[in-house]
Design a protein around this motif. Structure first.
Motif: not given
Length: 246
Positions: A21-26, A37-38, A56-70
């Protein structure tokens, strides 16, 4: 004589990556925009997962979250059993020590030789002597076919060779998770194939998990599973081969 079966009470190995259920915002206030979204995803230890989808589909954003970069903001994001949702800077730094990173722009330091660049992958690891750092860095470069170019600077290496140095740097610390963002995008067909096969071979030998973002359809065959993202949603997972509900 009555034989009593032996029951293995060991619990199954927890997933390397567990996202629920992961959401993320900029942005903030009126500029706040939801970009994930979820997201629900589970990746086992040792799996090679390719994440694909439009720009722009969110792939890199998800990768940075998994990597602890944010830090993840909402839901649950557990990496090797550690919850990163709401993690502070110290917790994120600790989580990053378990990871190796490979990017499209290999991010090598031009003033350092190949072996010095690889050695940087060991600098954050405690209690490793200088001599061991050098021997491990040399062995890793030899394993990616660059044993004769230890003292070459990046400007004297081809694009494929630079990416091999980046792979060696990412794997020299024997990370549990390797995160790769478009590692073949700047390479020709053969160099790209060589790079992912090296990643696959070394990761299997070290037993680590790979999460790889790519638009390169030529390398999809190395994956255990392929997940497809679109507009911040996880649309399809090849393990089920059917679209996921949005």
């Amino acid at each position: 004589m009555r034989f009593i079966p032996i029951t293995n009470h060991q619990s199954p190995m927890p997933p390397a990556i567990s996202i629920k259920n992961l959401d993320h915002y900029f942005g903030t206030g009126s500029l706040r925009k939801q970009v994930l979204f979820d997201i629900n995803l589970e990746i086992k230890s040792g799996e090679i997962i390719i994440m694909t989808g439009p720009s722009g589909s969110g792939k890199t954003t998800l990768l940075t979250l998994v990597g602890g970069l944010r830090s993840a903001q909402s839901g649950s994001l557990q990496i090797l059993g550690q919850e990163l949702c709401g993690a502070n800077a110290k917790q994120l730094t600790q989580a990053r020590r378990n990871n190796g990173y490979i990017f499209q722009a290999h991010n090598l330091h031009g003033s350092l030789t190949a072996i010095q660049n690889v050695r940087m992958g060991l600098e954050v690891q405690p209690k490793i002597s200088a001599s061991e750092m050098r021997s491990r860095s040399q062995a890793m470069l030899e394993s990616v076919g660059l044993g004769e170019r230890l003292n070459y600077y990046p400007d004297n290496l081809s694009g494929g060779q630079k990416q091999r140095v980046a792979i060696a740097r990412a794997l020299v610390s024997q990370p549990k998770i390797v995160l790769a963002d478009e590692p073949t995008a700047a390479l020709d067909k053969q160099s790209g194939r060589d790079v992912v096969e090296i990643m696959q071979k070394l990761a299997q030998e070290q037993g680590c998990t790979i999460l790889l973002v790519t638009h390169d359809n030529r390398i999809l065959d190395i994956a255990d599973r392929i997940i497809y993202m679109e507009d911040g949603h996880l649309i399809k997972d090849s393990i089920s081969a059917v679209p996921l509900e949005r």
